[in-house]
Design a protein around this motif. Sequence first.
Motif, PDB file in Angstrom:
ATOM      1  N   UNK A   1      16.069 -36.109  26.852  1.00  0.00           N
ATOM      2  CA  UNK A   1      17.428 -35.634  27.383  1.00  0.00           C
ATOM      3  C   UNK A   1      17.407 -34.183  27.384  1.00  0.00           C
ATOM      4  N   UNK A   2      18.093 -33.381  28.336  1.00  0.00           N
ATOM      5  CA  UNK A   2      18.298 -32.182  28.477  1.00  0.00           C
ATOM      6  C   UNK A   2      18.845 -31.930  26.837  1.00  0.00           C
ATOM      7  N   UNK A   3      18.513 -30.376  26.246  1.00  0.00           N
ATOM      8  CA  UNK A   3      19.399 -29.876  25.294  1.00  0.00           C
ATOM      9  C   UNK A   3      19.056 -28.442  25.288  1.00  0.00           C
ATOM     10  N   UNK A   4      19.941 -27.803  24.423  1.00  0.00           N
ATOM     11  CA  UNK A   4      19.931 -26.369  24.312  1.00  0.00           C
ATOM     12  C   UNK A   4      20.638 -26.152  22.990  1.00  0.00           C
ATOM     13  N   UNK A   5      20.254 -24.786  22.472  1.00  0.00           N
ATOM     14  CA  UNK A   5      20.808 -24.118  21.315  1.00  0.00           C
ATOM     15  C   UNK A   5      21.638 -22.875  21.868  1.00  0.00           C
ATOM     16  N   UNK A   6      22.699 -22.783  21.055  1.00  0.00           N
ATOM     17  CA  UNK A   6      23.473 -21.672  21.350  1.00  0.00           C
ATOM     18  C   UNK A   6      24.159 -21.004  20.274  1.00  0.00           C
ATOM     19  N   UNK A   7      24.487 -19.966  20.110  1.00  0.00           N
ATOM     20  CA  UNK A   7      25.151 -19.115  19.046  1.00  0.00           C
ATOM     21  C   UNK A   7      26.302 -19.687  18.816  1.00  0.00           C
ATOM     22  N   UNK A   8      27.059 -19.605  17.539  1.00  0.00           N
ATOM     23  CA  UNK A   8      28.234 -20.222  17.178  1.00  0.00           C
ATOM     24  C   UNK A   8      29.355 -19.058  17.299  1.00  0.00           C
ATOM     25  N   UNK A   9      30.347 -19.624  18.130  1.00  0.00           N
ATOM     26  CA  UNK A   9      31.380 -18.475  18.183  1.00  0.00           C
ATOM     27  C   UNK A   9      32.296 -18.410  16.979  1.00  0.00           C
ATOM     28  N   UNK A  10      32.680 -17.337  16.688  1.00  0.00           N
ATOM     29  CA  UNK A  10      33.912 -17.116  15.623  1.00  0.00           C
ATOM     30  C   UNK A  10      34.993 -17.508  16.020  1.00  0.00           C
ATOM     31  N   UNK A  11      35.964 -17.180  15.099  1.00  0.00           N
ATOM     32  CA  UNK A  11      37.464 -17.767  15.628  1.00  0.00           C
ATOM     33  C   UNK A  11      37.744 -18.857  15.223  1.00  0.00           C
ATOM     34  N   UNK A  12      38.896 -19.484  15.755  1.00  0.00           N
ATOM     35  CA  UNK A  12      39.125 -20.526  15.539  1.00  0.00           C
ATOM     36  C   UNK A  12      39.458 -21.450  16.990  1.00  0.00           C
TER      37      UNK A  12
ATOM     38  N   UNK B   1      20.647 -23.214  10.137  1.00  0.00           N
ATOM     39  CA  UNK B   1      19.305 -22.877   9.942  1.00  0.00           C
ATOM     40  C   UNK B   1      19.031 -21.742   9.035  1.00  0.00           C
ATOM     41  N   UNK B   2      18.039 -21.935   8.214  1.00  0.00           N
ATOM     42  CA  UNK B   2      17.810 -21.182   6.935  1.00  0.00           C
ATOM     43  C   UNK B   2      17.512 -19.650   7.359  1.00  0.00           C
ATOM     44  N   UNK B   3      17.254 -19.271   8.468  1.00  0.00           N
ATOM     45  CA  UNK B   3      16.981 -18.044   8.877  1.00  0.00           C
ATOM     46  C   UNK B   3      17.741 -17.144   9.851  1.00  0.00           C
ATOM     47  N   UNK B   4      18.912 -18.119  10.095  1.00  0.00           N
ATOM     48  CA  UNK B   4      19.816 -17.399  10.954  1.00  0.00           C
ATOM     49  C   UNK B   4      21.459 -18.167  10.837  1.00  0.00           C
ATOM     50  N   UNK B   5      21.365 -19.061  10.002  1.00  0.00           N
ATOM     51  CA  UNK B   5      22.950 -19.649   9.784  1.00  0.00           C
ATOM     52  C   UNK B   5      23.415 -20.482  10.699  1.00  0.00           C
ATOM     53  N   UNK B   6      24.486 -20.682  11.059  1.00  0.00           N
ATOM     54  CA  UNK B   6      25.077 -21.668  12.045  1.00  0.00           C
ATOM     55  C   UNK B   6      24.746 -21.555  13.677  1.00  0.00           C
ATOM     56  N   UNK B   7      24.183 -22.444  14.138  1.00  0.00           N
ATOM     57  CA  UNK B   7      24.110 -22.463  15.576  1.00  0.00           C
ATOM     58  C   UNK B   7      24.615 -23.896  16.043  1.00  0.00           C
ATOM     59  N   UNK B   8      24.548 -23.818  17.404  1.00  0.00           N
ATOM     60  CA  UNK B   8      25.294 -25.031  18.027  1.00  0.00           C
ATOM     61  C   UNK B   8      24.221 -25.746  18.927  1.00  0.00           C
ATOM     62  N   UNK B   9      23.796 -26.901  18.760  1.00  0.00           N
ATOM     63  CA  UNK B   9      23.165 -27.731  19.491  1.00  0.00           C
ATOM     64  C   UNK B   9      23.930 -28.659  20.334  1.00  0.00           C
ATOM     65  N   UNK B  10      23.666 -28.657  21.871  1.00  0.00           N
ATOM     66  CA  UNK B  10      24.196 -29.571  22.783  1.00  0.00           C
ATOM     67  C   UNK B  10      23.112 -30.419  23.228  1.00  0.00           C
ATOM     68  N   UNK B  11      23.151 -31.756  23.268  1.00  0.00           N
ATOM     69  CA  UNK B  11      22.408 -32.533  23.982  1.00  0.00           C
ATOM     70  C   UNK B  11      23.064 -33.713  25.024  1.00  0.00           C
ATOM     71  N   UNK B  12      22.392 -33.436  26.311  1.00  0.00           N
ATOM     72  CA  UNK B  12      23.051 -34.239  27.401  1.00  0.00           C
ATOM     73  C   UNK B  12      22.878 -35.665  27.265  1.00  0.00           C
TER      74      UNK B  12
END
Length: 290
Positions: free
Chosen positions: A67-78, A10-21
Amino acid sequence: MYNTTYRVTLADRGSVILRVAPEAGRQFVSERELMRNEYASLPYLAPIASLMPRTLAADFTHELVGRDYLFQTCLGGVPAAEGLARYPRAAWAGFFRQMGSIARRIHDVRGARFGVVGGRGYLTWSAALLALFGELVEDTERIGVDAASLVGIASSAERDRGILDEIVEPRLLHGDLWIINVMVADPDEAEEPVITGVFDCDRTLWGDPEADWTIEMVTRKPGTERDAFWDTYGKLNATPEAVRRRQYYRARHLAAIRLEAFRLGKTDDLPRLTMELEAIAAGLKSRAGG
């Protein structure tokens, strides 16, 4: 392996995770509305909140997409599997000690009833477990796989209600806490494995902590670095009744793995999983009633 998952920039907050059921018609009864279950469990996962992604938005109305869906922050690390491979095996024990501590913090959370966190509640552990087996039988028959061993296991569980109901206090189970759902610090920046994130908390359950997937996976390989898990978690109950209960828990895990293998097209795994379930069914039947 279950939801359709994207990394979105996203332009205003960088990487996020989208999960779609998956669409409702493609969900097994035993895996119905897992995303909603995770959403309902978030307040109870407060002891590990610092390790989890934050949910930014969720939509279960199906008004935008079906479908159900949600956005979450992207965790750091590997991913932990990738990170652990870059350390010597001797260093892995520290990772499993951290896993033991995380599992203990989750299992110390007490509930008011048994069953799936976001689903129907039960007054007894035996009633909740029998309901779970009933769903697994229904799903197994739906995919055209012989469910006789599962039916037999459920019948033994009915006779063993007294043993199962020695569990009187519902505790929180993560349901899927293992290496595949854990992040670690970048090995280039950490001398030893350090767990930095835990995700995919959609199979949470109120029940016996020894029924958790984590316990199943640790006990599969005794005498390895996994044994360090018990240093921080504590020891399992060693009574004959507890050992018998764990046979039911293992059967439940195997039945769920069999459904997942079918869903992922790994049909070569089905005969082996069926044979393992048949062996458990035979063993429980031969010692019916404890």
